[in-house]
Scaffold this motif. Sequence first.
Motif, PDB file in Angstrom:
ATOM      1  N   VAL A   9     -17.206 -20.741  -6.920  1.00 23.63           N
ATOM      2  CA  VAL A   9     -17.850 -20.570  -5.612  1.00 23.63           C
ATOM      3  C   VAL A   9     -16.803 -20.297  -4.538  1.00 23.63           C
ATOM      4  N   GLU A  10     -15.685 -20.996  -4.610  1.00 25.77           N
ATOM      5  CA  GLU A  10     -14.620 -20.779  -3.623  1.00 25.77           C
ATOM      6  C   GLU A  10     -14.121 -19.331  -3.678  1.00 25.77           C
ATOM      7  N   THR A  11     -13.947 -18.807  -4.892  1.00 24.83           N
ATOM      8  CA  THR A  11     -13.500 -17.418  -5.048  1.00 24.83           C
ATOM      9  C   THR A  11     -14.509 -16.450  -4.446  1.00 24.83           C
ATOM     10  N   GLU A  12     -15.800 -16.692  -4.697  1.00 23.03           N
ATOM     11  CA  GLU A  12     -16.840 -15.820  -4.160  1.00 23.03           C
ATOM     12  C   GLU A  12     -16.864 -15.855  -2.636  1.00 23.03           C
ATOM     13  N   LEU A  13     -16.764 -17.064  -2.068  1.00 24.12           N
ATOM     14  CA  LEU A  13     -16.797 -17.188  -0.620  1.00 24.12           C
ATOM     15  C   LEU A  13     -15.557 -16.577   0.020  1.00 24.12           C
ATOM     16  N   ARG A  14     -14.416 -16.701  -0.662  1.00 26.17           N
ATOM     17  CA  ARG A  14     -13.190 -16.107  -0.120  1.00 26.17           C
ATOM     18  C   ARG A  14     -13.299 -14.581  -0.110  1.00 26.17           C
ATOM     19  N   ARG A  15     -13.814 -14.010  -1.199  1.00 29.22           N
ATOM     20  CA  ARG A  15     -13.968 -12.554  -1.245  1.00 29.22           C
ATOM     21  C   ARG A  15     -14.931 -12.069  -0.171  1.00 29.22           C
TER      22      ARG A  15
END
Length: 333
Positions: free
Chosen positions: A293-299
């Motif tokens: 989720v962190e990766t998705e939100l960062r992107r």
Amino acid sequence: MLAGAPLGMVSGVAMKWTSTLPVLWAFLSLGCPANEPPPPLVPARDVVAKVNGEWIYGDEFRREAQRLQIDDPEGEPTAGVTAEQLDILLTDVINRRLLFQAATDKSVLVSLNEIEASYQRMRSGWESGAFEKMLEGRGLTNSELKQELRQTLTVQRYLRDHVYSRVAVTDQKIFEFVEAHPERLSEPEKARVLQFVVATEEEAKDLARQIRRGKKSFEEVAMEHSKSPEGKSGGDLGFFAREEMPEVFARAFKMWPGQVSEVLESDYGFHVIKLIERRAERELEVLDIRDQVETELRREGEREALTRAVAELREKASIEMPKENELAKYQNP
């Protein structure tokens, strides 16, 4: 003073140069009357647009347009690109030029070693001469490609250090996202599969026979014969859910671990798969999906930051666009 020259020679050169200055100035002034400004600088090459005083040349834009052409089923490029595609392309080219200018203003630099490393990664895997033939087909020289790589790497570093660095993903944002998407805490049944893909059914049957008779392992066959990208790593597709893959892989969810399938046909060729593991549907904790989720939100945050940065640059920029229908000549690059 000229190094190594006799003093008299240096003095003579200086005297002769000084004495010719009035004549030279008078000659240069013939075409530029004192009360008239010099004529504007006109580029020798065809120009598509102008961005903060920098020209975007027609030959550069034509190369970009060539990359929009999609190969037909026989591997030949399609007839041309649409006017709408060219408009979108020009917007993208201008945006990239603005970002490169912003990077230059911030003194963002990349080294020759970084450019060369990127170039070598790009050409790795190509057979001898094939890479140069591909460049020739795109109207590019090695030098021009490295110049493009320099600009791309410079913009990437600028975005990393001056745009994306302001994107923060907090625990609060992660928990809010999970609360808004409770389905993410439920993981469907998944399978881990090896596969190889070949062009003919006969070849697929022969290779599967060799595996079943123990002459070769599945991984060896995939590395030596498969035309799919994961073949280089033994054909390992990792875990996937039923709905994440083409229909041909639904067969994996009816197999037992270690089983090798019959030949399966798809639009990509003829497959043989081996089931490594099946994982039943399960409920997850927030910590299980936190990193994802962190990766998705960062992107997502980086995409938004890029959109804002480009909008700000365009608002401040001086951009001269082509007249209506001027891009039409690039529809058949």
